[in-house]
Scaffold this motif. Structure first.
Motif, PDB file in Angstrom:
ATOM      1  N   ARG A  60       0.852  -1.185   0.000  1.00  0.00           N
ATOM      2  CA  ARG A  60       0.000   0.000   0.000  1.00  0.00           C
ATOM      3  C   ARG A  60       0.893   1.242   0.000  1.00  0.00           C
ATOM      4  O   ARG A  60       1.814   1.355   0.806  1.00  0.00           O
ATOM      5  CB  ARG A  60      -0.927   0.013   1.217  1.00  0.00           C
ATOM      6  CG  ARG A  60      -2.017  -1.055   1.145  1.00  0.00           C
ATOM      7  CD  ARG A  60      -2.757  -1.200   2.470  1.00  0.00           C
ATOM      8  NE  ARG A  60      -3.347   0.056   2.906  1.00  0.00           N
ATOM      9  CZ  ARG A  60      -4.529   0.503   2.516  1.00  0.00           C
ATOM     10  NH1 ARG A  60      -5.249  -0.202   1.656  1.00  0.00           N
ATOM     11  NH2 ARG A  60      -5.004   1.645   2.969  1.00  0.00           N
ATOM     12  N   VAL A  61       0.582   2.155  -0.903  1.00  0.00           N
ATOM     13  CA  VAL A  61       1.376   3.372  -1.057  1.00  0.00           C
ATOM     14  C   VAL A  61       0.465   4.580  -0.913  1.00  0.00           C
ATOM     15  O   VAL A  61      -0.541   4.700  -1.622  1.00  0.00           O
ATOM     16  CB  VAL A  61       2.075   3.422  -2.434  1.00  0.00           C
ATOM     17  CG1 VAL A  61       2.936   4.681  -2.547  1.00  0.00           C
ATOM     18  CG2 VAL A  61       2.917   2.163  -2.659  1.00  0.00           C
ATOM     19  N   GLN A  62       0.816   5.465   0.019  1.00  0.00           N
ATOM     20  CA  GLN A  62       0.094   6.715   0.188  1.00  0.00           C
ATOM     21  C   GLN A  62       0.674   7.745  -0.776  1.00  0.00           C
ATOM     22  O   GLN A  62       1.822   8.161  -0.651  1.00  0.00           O
ATOM     23  CB  GLN A  62       0.219   7.227   1.627  1.00  0.00           C
ATOM     24  CG  GLN A  62      -0.511   8.539   1.884  1.00  0.00           C
ATOM     25  CD  GLN A  62      -2.018   8.425   1.714  1.00  0.00           C
ATOM     26  OE1 GLN A  62      -2.639   7.516   2.270  1.00  0.00           O
ATOM     27  NE2 GLN A  62      -2.611   9.317   0.939  1.00  0.00           N
ATOM     28  N   GLY A  63      -0.115   8.115  -1.760  1.00  0.00           N
ATOM     29  CA  GLY A  63       0.376   9.014  -2.788  1.00  0.00           C
ATOM     30  C   GLY A  63       0.517  10.451  -2.313  1.00  0.00           C
ATOM     31  O   GLY A  63      -0.176  10.889  -1.392  1.00  0.00           O
ATOM     32  N   ARG A  64       1.422  11.165  -2.975  1.00  0.00           N
ATOM     33  CA  ARG A  64       1.652  12.583  -2.696  1.00  0.00           C
ATOM     34  C   ARG A  64       1.785  13.314  -4.032  1.00  0.00           C
ATOM     35  O   ARG A  64       2.903  13.413  -4.579  1.00  0.00           O
ATOM     36  CB  ARG A  64       2.927  12.793  -1.866  1.00  0.00           C
ATOM     37  CG  ARG A  64       2.824  12.306  -0.411  1.00  0.00           C
ATOM     38  CD  ARG A  64       4.078  12.692   0.365  1.00  0.00           C
ATOM     39  NE  ARG A  64       4.371  14.122   0.208  1.00  0.00           N
ATOM     40  CZ  ARG A  64       3.836  15.088   0.964  1.00  0.00           C
ATOM     41  NH1 ARG A  64       2.979  14.772   1.927  1.00  0.00           N
ATOM     42  NH2 ARG A  64       4.174  16.350   0.762  1.00  0.00           N
ATOM     43  N   PRO A  65       0.690  13.823  -4.590  1.00  0.00           N
ATOM     44  CA  PRO A  65       0.766  14.510  -5.879  1.00  0.00           C
ATOM     45  C   PRO A  65       1.720  15.698  -5.882  1.00  0.00           C
ATOM     46  O   PRO A  65       2.265  16.047  -6.942  1.00  0.00           O
ATOM     47  CB  PRO A  65      -0.683  14.969  -6.106  1.00  0.00           C
ATOM     48  CG  PRO A  65      -1.512  14.004  -5.309  1.00  0.00           C
ATOM     49  CD  PRO A  65      -0.691  13.684  -4.102  1.00  0.00           C
ATOM     50  N   ALA A  66       1.952  16.303  -4.722  1.00  0.00           N
ATOM     51  CA  ALA A  66       2.853  17.465  -4.641  1.00  0.00           C
ATOM     52  C   ALA A  66       4.320  17.066  -4.632  1.00  0.00           C
ATOM     53  O   ALA A  66       5.194  17.936  -4.724  1.00  0.00           O
ATOM     54  CB  ALA A  66       2.537  18.297  -3.407  1.00  0.00           C
ATOM     55  N   GLY A  67       4.605  15.776  -4.504  1.00  0.00           N
ATOM     56  CA  GLY A  67       5.994  15.334  -4.517  1.00  0.00           C
ATOM     57  C   GLY A  67       6.454  14.833  -3.169  1.00  0.00           C
ATOM     58  O   GLY A  67       5.666  14.676  -2.237  1.00  0.00           O
ATOM     59  N   PRO A  68       7.763  14.535  -3.038  1.00  0.00           N
ATOM     60  CA  PRO A  68       8.287  13.951  -1.802  1.00  0.00           C
ATOM     61  C   PRO A  68       7.961  14.788  -0.560  1.00  0.00           C
ATOM     62  O   PRO A  68       7.951  16.026  -0.619  1.00  0.00           O
ATOM     63  CB  PRO A  68       9.800  13.921  -2.047  1.00  0.00           C
ATOM     64  CG  PRO A  68       9.938  13.872  -3.531  1.00  0.00           C
ATOM     65  CD  PRO A  68       8.807  14.700  -4.066  1.00  0.00           C
ATOM     66  N   ALA A  69       7.707  14.091   0.548  1.00  0.00           N
ATOM     67  CA  ALA A  69       7.480  14.787   1.823  1.00  0.00           C
ATOM     68  C   ALA A  69       8.786  15.282   2.417  1.00  0.00           C
ATOM     69  O   ALA A  69       8.817  16.292   3.125  1.00  0.00           O
ATOM     70  CB  ALA A  69       6.775  13.851   2.804  1.00  0.00           C
TER      71      ALA A  69
END
Length: 413
Positions: A60-69
């Motif tokens: 399971r991958v929590q996506g981040r459309p804004a890019g890396p945290a």
């Protein structure tokens, strides 16, 4: 009949991890490949600040459309070409300072066409040592987009990375490709992008990718067609019948076309909707074949070529020289160790019939050399007829290969 459960596709798993990380929401990957390459990719995502939860059968991958945290990260890509080419591209669409490095083997492999394209898009990117190779640093500040011209004649992965980047840019991308190898892998990319909600289009060698972003989904990873080639080849060589479930007419992977090469050599091949079966007929015919689009299976064919009734000539595979090793030369070297007559050119290899003699295979740390010549060992005299200087390098894509292949071999006795 022997049924072989092949692990998930490396190519599909790597693309799915990129797309899941870029998507809006949480994506579940079903039956992804668990190997050194894909685990390295997942760990790279974690280093960049993405949340990745792994269980034996689903990731399971929590996506981040804004890019890396992460604002800064130091990512080691191991031996993985998809990791080393896809992750810097993903990070470039975000904001932060990121460094990427890789193994000595991966450092030798070319990166220049991709990083040159990223620079053309305005990415602040610096190679720390050899130009066009890892390690590299990126000062990411988002990407506007625009028009690109790309030479993907060494690797289709350059184009794949940029295609997957397109929906994350502000204005989208229009990519004109001057040369392209392993084209079926690009079709995998386009199909998977659409499954995650993007809308890439293609007109010949011009690819247009609008800035749509991606949507999270549940995505099932199909069995690896390149890995299946070793068992299909083993069936053709030994007169046995092998079925791989989950890999059929709807498969994304172009390497399933290797089964058609075996058909041309005399094997019986049945590709159904949900499975592929290959049965040996006791004969392998020599042939000349262009493997530009399925070059990852070139070593598989080279490894069974001595058992054909005439020469086997494999053409248009220059890109195999810039894989984990120079695969064209590695195949020629090892076949000669086995006492087989081989001729090579810049982009071709011709292998003549012969009876292999026992020898140790020089693997050059390449998983595909090991798995291919394991098939040769099925009909090499002696006990054991074939040994390897680095059998463990199969962990890159199929950690359990030796156990699964030994069970197949022993079942024939």
């Amino acid at each position: 009949m022997t049924v072989i459960d092949i692990p998930g596709s490396k190519s599909v798993t790597a693309r799915a991890l990129f797309l899941a990380a870029a998507a809006d929401g949480t994506t579940t990957l079903v039956r992804p490949l668990a190997s050194d390459d894909t685990e390295g990719f997942a760990e790279g995502l974690t280093a960049l600040g993405y949340e990745v939860e792994r269980t034996p059968h689903t990731w399971r991958v929590q996506g981040r459309p804004a890019g890396p945290a992460a604002a800064t990260a130091d990512v080691h890509c191991r031996d993985g070409a998809t990791t080393a080419r896809f992750l810097p591209t993903l990070a470039a669409a975000g904001h932060g300072d990121f460094r990427f490095d890789a193994s000595a083997q991966m450092r030798r492999r070319p990166l220049g066409p991709l990083t040159g394209a990223l620079r053309a898009l305005g990415v602040d990117l610096r190679h720390e040592e050899a130009e066009g190779h890892h390690p590299l640093r990126i000062a990411a500040a988002g990407i506007k987009g625009g028009d690109l011209t790309l030479d993907a004649g060494q690797s289709s992965q350059y184009l794949t990375a940029l295609l997957m980047l397109g929906p994350l840019t502000a204005e989208g991308l229009r990519i004109t490709v001057t040369d392209l190898v392993s084209e079926p892998y690009v079709e995998i990319t386009l199909a998977m992008m659409r499954a995650f909600g993007a809308g890439p289009t293609r007109d010949g060698r011009v690819f247009t990718v609008p800035p749509t972003g991606y949507r999270a989904t549940t995505y099932a990873v199909e069995p690896d067609a390149s890995t299946s080639s070793y068992f299909f080849a083993a069936a053709a060589l030994t007169g046995r019948e092998v079925t791989v479930p989950g890999l059929g007419t709807g498969a994304l992977q172009g390497d399933l076309a290797f089964a058609d090469v075996l058909r041309r050599m005399g094997a019986d091949v049945d590709i159904a909707a949900d499975r592929t079966t290959v049965r040996g007929t006791g004969r392998l015919r020599g042939l000349t074949v262009n493997m530009r689009d399925i070059s990852d299976t070139m070593p598989t064919l080279a490894a069974i070529a001595p058992f054909a009734d005439g020469p086997v000539r494999i053409e248009d595979v220059a890109n195999t020289r810039v894989k984990e090793c120079d695969r064209l030369d590695a195949c020629a070297e090892n076949l000669r160790r086995l006492g087989i007559t081989v001729h090579t050119g810049p982009d071709w290899i011709e292998i003549h019939p012969g009876t292999p003699r026992p020898a140790e295979i020089a693997t050059h740390g390449d998983h595909r050399i090991v798995m291919s010549f394991a098939v040769t060992g099925l009909r090499t005299p002696g006990a054991p007829g074939i040994t390897f200087d680095d059998p463990g390098c199969v962990r890159k894509t199929f950690p359990a290969f030796h156990e699964v292949f030994a069970a197949f071999r022993d079942d024939a006795r």
